[in-house]
Write an enzyme that holds these catalytic residues in place. Structure first.
Site, PDB file in Angstrom:
ATOM      1  N   LYS A 119       0.824  -1.218   0.000  1.00  0.00           N
ATOM      2  CA  LYS A 119       0.000   0.000   0.000  1.00  0.00           C
ATOM      3  C   LYS A 119       0.854   1.262   0.000  1.00  0.00           C
ATOM      4  O   LYS A 119       0.454   2.275  -0.557  1.00  0.00           O
ATOM      5  CB  LYS A 119      -0.965  -0.011   1.183  1.00  0.00           C
ATOM      6  CG  LYS A 119      -2.058  -1.035   0.997  1.00  0.00           C
ATOM      7  CD  LYS A 119      -3.162  -0.852   2.003  1.00  0.00           C
ATOM      8  CE  LYS A 119      -4.328  -1.775   1.717  1.00  0.00           C
ATOM      9  NZ  LYS A 119      -5.388  -1.659   2.687  1.00  0.00           N
ATOM     10  N   LYS A 210      -5.057 -12.047  -5.746  1.00  0.00           N
ATOM     11  CA  LYS A 210      -6.304 -12.224  -4.997  1.00  0.00           C
ATOM     12  C   LYS A 210      -7.368 -11.227  -5.448  1.00  0.00           C
ATOM     13  O   LYS A 210      -7.041 -10.121  -5.899  1.00  0.00           O
ATOM     14  CB  LYS A 210      -6.051 -12.108  -3.486  1.00  0.00           C
ATOM     15  CG  LYS A 210      -5.679 -10.726  -3.058  1.00  0.00           C
ATOM     16  CD  LYS A 210      -5.767 -10.507  -1.561  1.00  0.00           C
ATOM     17  CE  LYS A 210      -5.421  -9.053  -1.306  1.00  0.00           C
ATOM     18  NZ  LYS A 210      -5.750  -8.447  -0.116  1.00  0.00           N
ATOM     19  N   LYS A 213     -10.635  -5.291  -3.370  1.00  0.00           N
ATOM     20  CA  LYS A 213     -11.436  -4.075  -3.563  1.00  0.00           C
ATOM     21  C   LYS A 213     -10.652  -3.061  -4.392  1.00  0.00           C
ATOM     22  O   LYS A 213     -11.210  -2.234  -5.083  1.00  0.00           O
ATOM     23  CB  LYS A 213     -11.715  -3.415  -2.208  1.00  0.00           C
ATOM     24  CG  LYS A 213     -12.621  -4.188  -1.289  1.00  0.00           C
ATOM     25  CD  LYS A 213     -12.746  -3.408   0.026  1.00  0.00           C
ATOM     26  CE  LYS A 213     -13.079  -4.294   1.181  1.00  0.00           C
ATOM     27  NZ  LYS A 213     -12.681  -3.769   2.474  1.00  0.00           N
TER      28      LYS A 213
HETATM   29  P1  TYM Z   1     -10.482  -6.076   4.473  1.00  0.00           P
HETATM   30  O1  TYM Z   1     -11.517  -5.025   4.572  1.00  0.00           O
HETATM   31  O2  TYM Z   1      -9.387  -5.893   3.454  1.00  0.00           O
HETATM   32  O3  TYM Z   1     -11.142  -7.479   4.160  1.00  0.00           O
HETATM   33  C1  TYM Z   1     -12.212  -7.974   4.945  1.00  0.00           C
HETATM   34  C2  TYM Z   1     -12.150  -9.478   5.044  1.00  0.00           C
HETATM   35  O4  TYM Z   1     -12.189 -10.090   3.752  1.00  0.00           O
HETATM   36  C3  TYM Z   1     -11.104 -11.000   3.618  1.00  0.00           C
HETATM   37  N1  TYM Z   1     -10.686 -11.042   2.210  1.00  0.00           N
HETATM   38  C4  TYM Z   1     -10.609 -12.168   1.488  1.00  0.00           C
HETATM   39  N2  TYM Z   1     -10.861 -13.459   1.797  1.00  0.00           N
HETATM   40  C5  TYM Z   1     -10.706 -14.374   0.817  1.00  0.00           C
HETATM   41  N3  TYM Z   1     -10.314 -14.051  -0.447  1.00  0.00           N
HETATM   42  C6  TYM Z   1     -10.036 -12.777  -0.812  1.00  0.00           C
HETATM   43  N4  TYM Z   1      -9.680 -12.466  -2.045  1.00  0.00           N
HETATM   44  C7  TYM Z   1     -10.192 -11.765   0.199  1.00  0.00           C
HETATM   45  N5  TYM Z   1     -10.025 -10.411   0.193  1.00  0.00           N
HETATM   46  C8  TYM Z   1     -10.336  -9.987   1.441  1.00  0.00           C
HETATM   47  C9  TYM Z   1     -10.019 -10.431   4.500  1.00  0.00           C
HETATM   48  O5  TYM Z   1      -9.044 -11.396   4.825  1.00  0.00           O
HETATM   49  C10 TYM Z   1     -10.839  -9.984   5.689  1.00  0.00           C
HETATM   50  O6  TYM Z   1     -11.126 -11.102   6.513  1.00  0.00           O
HETATM   51  N6  TYM Z   1      -7.341  -5.345   8.261  1.00  0.00           N
HETATM   52  C11 TYM Z   1      -8.635  -5.875   7.911  1.00  0.00           C
HETATM   53  C12 TYM Z   1      -9.783  -5.278   8.702  1.00  0.00           C
HETATM   54  C13 TYM Z   1      -9.641  -5.381  10.192  1.00  0.00           C
HETATM   55  C14 TYM Z   1      -9.794  -6.560  10.965  1.00  0.00           C
HETATM   56  C15 TYM Z   1      -9.615  -6.129  12.316  1.00  0.00           C
HETATM   57  C16 TYM Z   1     -10.053  -7.904  10.660  1.00  0.00           C
HETATM   58  C17 TYM Z   1      -9.403  -4.352  11.032  1.00  0.00           C
HETATM   59  N7  TYM Z   1      -9.384  -4.787  12.328  1.00  0.00           N
HETATM   60  C18 TYM Z   1      -9.688  -7.047  13.357  1.00  0.00           C
HETATM   61  C19 TYM Z   1     -10.145  -8.815  11.727  1.00  0.00           C
HETATM   62  C20 TYM Z   1      -9.949  -8.383  13.057  1.00  0.00           C
HETATM   63  C21 TYM Z   1      -8.901  -5.585   6.448  1.00  0.00           C
HETATM   64  O7  TYM Z   1      -8.396  -4.656   5.895  1.00  0.00           O
HETATM   65  O8  TYM Z   1      -9.845  -6.379   5.902  1.00  0.00           O
END
Ligand code: TYM
Length: 339
Positions: A119, A210, A213
């Site tokens: 990022k 992967k 978004k």
């Molecule tokens: P974020 O918003 O990028 O993604 C949310 C969730 O979706 C999962 N994910 C995927 N799973 C499978 N295949 C994919 N291609 C894929 N893309 C995204 C992510 O692994 C996630 O579970 N840092 C985190 C948000 C966060 C968080 C937390 C998560 C903040 N605090 C505490 C768990 C616990 C994030 O940016 O997720």
């Protein structure tokens, strides 16, 4: 990975950033595993709106995307009677614990995070060979420490996340373990929960990366709120290969293997044998549609009622606040701060 201490109050938490463009990977990797086990113990579904500020953002879009995410979480089955729905910005203890944990985390270990490297490179990219798009925010560096705070604040035992969050989760475990060793047992050391089939849903147009978004093109992404004809078209155009046989072989047939993985995750069953790519794609389309149609329908009515969404968030905050403030009190005391 196993949790080392018995959870006291809440057992599961997952978080998602309100950055728009929610996709099938988010549902299969993060949301559904939480929803499926929400009655096994107390759970929290969290909108990581503080995390959304770590990259250049439009305030109005973050606000709208936070309510959209609240509606999607409820539409996907988060039961607010049972699972607290919160935004990390609305519970100030997240920020306080974030700072306290920064005093235990090391610069080197956060600078090593893959997502920080990716990022920050994205922020610094120079699209027209001119100035960088935007400077790298300090909060982007400390992002995983805030994520650790989100988790450690509630004595979470299990964190359902996709594979891309492995490194962040490992850091949360490292911080908790280090803190406990240095200042006395204060935190539950959490364990990650990964879906068997969809921990890493790949991009349909570029199946070696992967689904994300932030990928530049929507062609590889199945949006959770995409209309049926868009879902059908996206899957119909998914990149395959010239092999001509449907085999689960991620190295040589990443596109086909990804479709098989999506199918298995959606239906919960191992895929049958297919005689053509077209046949596989049609079945994947039906399975995805069966999963998304009810979410889309519930989302339509929930999103029309922002006052209800805000009331669910307010109620969630009230419910989690006592645990959060108790954890911060315990942490402050362990660190030697005056009460
Ligand atoms: P974020 O918003 O990028 O993604 C949310 C969730 O979706 C999962 N994910 C995927 N799973 C499978 N295949 C994919 N291609 C894929 N893309 C995204 C992510 O692994 C996630 O579970 N840092 C985190 C948000 C966060 C968080 C937390 C998560 C903040 N605090 C505490 C768990 C616990 C994030 O940016 O997720």
């Amino acid at each position: 990975m196993t949790a080392t201490a018995a959870p006291t109050v809440t057992t599961r938490l997952t978080g998602l950033q309100p950055t728009g463009g929610l996709h099938l990977g988010n549902l299969l990797g993060g949301i559904r595993p939480l929803v499926e086990s929400q009655y096994a113990g107390p759970s929290i579904a969290m909108i990581a709106d503080l995390h959304a500020l770590t990259m250049e953002h439009d305030p109005a879009k973050v606000r709208a995307a936070s309510l959209e995410l609240a509606a999607v979480l409820l539409a996907a089955g988060v039961d607010p009677q049972h699972t607290a729905l919160i935004a990390n910005s609305q519970v100030p203890e997240h920020s306080e614990l974030h700072y306290l944990l920064e005093c235990v985390a090391n610069y080197g270990e956060v600078a090593r995070m893959i997502q920080f490297k990716e990022k920050s490179a994205e922020a610094l990219s120079k699209p027209f060979g001119l100035r960088p798009k935007s400077p790298v925010r300090l909060s982007l560096l400390t992002y995983p420490v805030l994520m650790a705070a989100d988790i450690l604040l509630y004595d979470i035992a299990f964190v359902p996340v996709g594979e891309d969050q492995n490194q962040h989760l490992e850091l949360a475990r490292t911080i908790a373990t280090r803190f406990n060793a240095r200042y006395g047992t204060t935190f539950t050391v959490p364990a990650g929960v990964r879906p068997e089939k969809a921990a890493r849903v790949m991009d349909l147009a570029e199946p070696t990366r992967k689904m994300s978004k932030s990928s530049p093109s929507a062609a590889g992404r199945i949006g959770l709120l995409d209309p049926p004809e868009v879902v059908r078209r996206t899957i119909a155009r998914a990149v395959t290969d010239g092999v001509g046989e449907v085999r689960d072989d991620p190295e040589n047939q990443p596109g086909i293997s990804n479709l098989l993985g999506i199918l298995a995750a959606c239906t919960g069953e191992p895929p049958r044998a297919f005689t053509s790519y077209g046949e596989l794609k049609r079945e994947v389309t039906d399975a995805v549609e069966a999963l998304l149609a009810p979410i889309r329908a519930r989302y339509a009515s929930l999103s029309a009622d922002p006052a209800y969404l805000r009331s669910v968030l307010a109620e969630g905050k009230t419910r989690v606040r006592p645990v959060a403030s108790e954890t911060v009190r315990r942490t402050r005391a362990a660190l030697g701060l005056l009460d």
